[in-house]
Design an enzyme around this catalytic site. Structure first.
Site, PDB file in Angstrom:
ATOM      1  N   GLU A 172       0.820  -1.218   0.000  1.00 23.63           N
ATOM      2  CA  GLU A 172       0.000   0.000   0.000  1.00 23.63           C
ATOM      3  C   GLU A 172       0.850   1.263   0.000  1.00 23.63           C
ATOM      4  OE1 GLU A 172      -3.289   2.161   2.895  1.00 23.63           O
ATOM      5  OE2 GLU A 172      -3.244  -0.018   2.800  1.00 23.63           O
ATOM      6  N   LYS A 225      -6.849  -0.602  11.981  1.00 28.74           N
ATOM      7  CA  LYS A 225      -6.271  -1.097  10.727  1.00 28.74           C
ATOM      8  C   LYS A 225      -5.082  -0.234  10.341  1.00 28.74           C
ATOM      9  CE  LYS A 225      -5.912  -1.375   6.004  1.00 28.74           C
ATOM     10  NZ  LYS A 225      -5.272  -0.425   5.066  1.00 28.74           N
ATOM     11  N   ASP A 253       4.716 -14.427  12.057  1.00 28.13           N
ATOM     12  CA  ASP A 253       3.325 -14.770  11.742  1.00 28.13           C
ATOM     13  C   ASP A 253       2.443 -13.543  11.972  1.00 28.13           C
ATOM     14  OD1 ASP A 253       0.759 -15.776  11.557  1.00 28.13           O
ATOM     15  OD2 ASP A 253       1.141 -17.557  12.761  1.00 28.13           O
ATOM     16  N   HIS A 255      -1.780  10.404   0.336  1.00 24.82           N
ATOM     17  CA  HIS A 255      -1.957   9.020  -0.097  1.00 24.82           C
ATOM     18  C   HIS A 255      -2.180   8.935  -1.596  1.00 24.82           C
ATOM     19  CE1 HIS A 255      -3.179   4.810   0.062  1.00 24.82           C
ATOM     20  NE2 HIS A 255      -4.216   5.139  -0.693  1.00 24.82           N
TER      21      HIS A 255
END
Length: 429
Positions: A83, A269, A285, A383
């Site tokens: 991203e 998030k 992990d 962004h």
């Protein structure tokens, strides 16, 4: 070796120049240099030994988070993520926090949890007493199952018993044994599973019940890491917004996430946007860390913000992030994947505790980067400027044309593949 994470103009270098800079900075061996310069980050023969049914490999961009000063030590942080803006945002905030003295961190001991599920006990209270009466024997037996861990200073340290669903049907009633294990620098899944499985026959004998699950828990709430930062408001000012306005906006945004699960999910998030790339780059992990982090965000009965932001008496913005960290620096993909091994050489962490402290610092930086953008210019300005390059490539641009098309997209404020294709057609004429 003194290494600074401040590398002004790093983003202006070519990929080849960045690679050579890192090779020189860390005085990498020829083998490590080849790994960094090689276009194949994971050989298929290695991949074939890692998972089943391999048909190839799937690459992610590997960037470097810069400017991080954590507990007085500089860190250049490998981040594997697709991203746009994540690496840039983390590095930008790390520079601000650096000017304010850097991140301060702490971590608990590396205690992971193994669970043994017992059902069908004739008398659950009696079964619980029987287990507790033999607690020390069971702990010794667990350590006998993994003597190499004990030799490294770790091992099973404590044991607890819970009875859950006492008033429900026989299928819901169960006794749960918790085995607390110091896994040292290992994530500990195989260690704990081995220990739990070795105890299962004894537990069945003591309880007159039937053991089903015997496995670790990824809710590692006894293996916590915490990062904090304190930032004077003048360091937060930007683009027509005063530092006080940004500071107060960040606190209001945090309060929104702390009070509303719909906002908290997106807020968190964004935190994991910083954490997951480091977990992936180091071969850990990321699903385990994600699961534990989201569970910890719900520990008070409602899903809420992982971070806290407040204003101290001096008017500074104060941030804190504490999360469980089920990770390790030995075993698993962390020491099998060639790029993960290189990532550790760049990170220069000496323990799983140190890695956990670095990771929560990145998560805190990433959160502030998102909140600062949201309460000032809006999240899209930075962004989408970075995203425009991906849009240009999706439209078929390559080479120097990528930056030319991307610039036109930003100038027009139309960052769409359709418009990028139109621009491509114009340049082709």
């Amino acid at each position: 070796m003194e290494i600074s994470s401040r590398v002004p103009g790093f983003y202006k270098m070519s990929i080849e120049e960045r690679k050579q800079y890192i090779i020189d900075l860390y005085d990498l061996s020829e083998e490590d240099a080849v790994q960094l310069l090689d276009q194949v980050s994971l050989p298929e023969e290695t991949a074939d030994k890692m998972i089943e049914n391999v048909v190839g490999t799937f690459s992610l961009p590997l960037g470097l988070g810069l400017n991080f000063l954590i507990d007085g030590k500089d860190y250049i942080i490998p981040m594997a993520v697709e991203e746009p803006s994540i690496v840039a945002s983390a590095s930008y905030i790390a520079k601000i926090v650096r000017e304010a003295g850097g991140f301060k961190t702490e971590a608990t001991e590396r205690i992971m949890i193994g669970q043994i599920q017992v059902v069908g006990c004739p008398d659950f209270d009696k079964a619980k007493r029987a287990i507790l009466a033999e607690k020390e024997t069971l702990i010794r037996a667990a350590n006998d199952a993994y003597p190499s861990l004990v030799a490294r200073g770790g091992g099973a340290e404590e044991l607890e018993v819970r009875i859950i669903n006492e008033s429900d049907s026989k299928y819901n009633q169960m006794l749960i044994v918790h085995l607390y294990v110091n896994t040292c620098d290992a994530m500990g899944a195989n260690i704990i599973n081995t220990m739990a499985e070795s105890l299962a026959p004894v537990v069945e004998h003591l309880t007159d019940g039937k053991v089903y699950l015997r496995i670790l828990s990824n809710y590692a709430d006894r293996s916590l890491a915490k990062a904090t930062c304190t930032i004077p408001p003048e360091l937060l000012a930007s683009d027509g917004f005063t530092g006080e306005e940004v500071r107060d906006g960040v606190v209001h945004a945090y309060e929104f996430a702390a009070s509303d699960p719909y906002r908290a999910v997106t807020h968190n998030k964004g935190i994991m946007n910083g954490i997951d790339p480091v977990i992936i780059a180091t071969g850990n992990d990321w699903r385990a860390v994600e699961a534990g982090a989201h569970a910890y965000a719900s520990r008070h009965g409602q899903y809420s913000s992982m971070t806290t932001w407040s204003v101290d008496e001096a008017g500074n913005l104060v941030g804190e992030l504490e999360l469980p960290m089920s990770l390790g620096i030995v075993g698993g993909a962390s020491r099998v994947h060639p790029m993960a091994k290189l990532a550790y050489k760049i990170l220069r962490v000496g323990s799983a505790k140190e890695l956990a402290r670095v990771i929560v610092s990145v998560g805190l930086a990433q959160n502030l980067g998102a909140l600062k953008a949201l309460v000032s210019d809006g999240i899209q300005k930075g962004h989408m400027a970075l995203h425009s390059r991906s849009v240009a490539m999706a439209a078929g641009a390559s080479g120097d044309l990528v930056d030319i098309i991307a610039k036109k997209l930003v100038e027009s404020n139309e960052i769409r593949v359709g418009y990028a294709k139109k621009l491509m057609e114009e340049y082709a004429k």
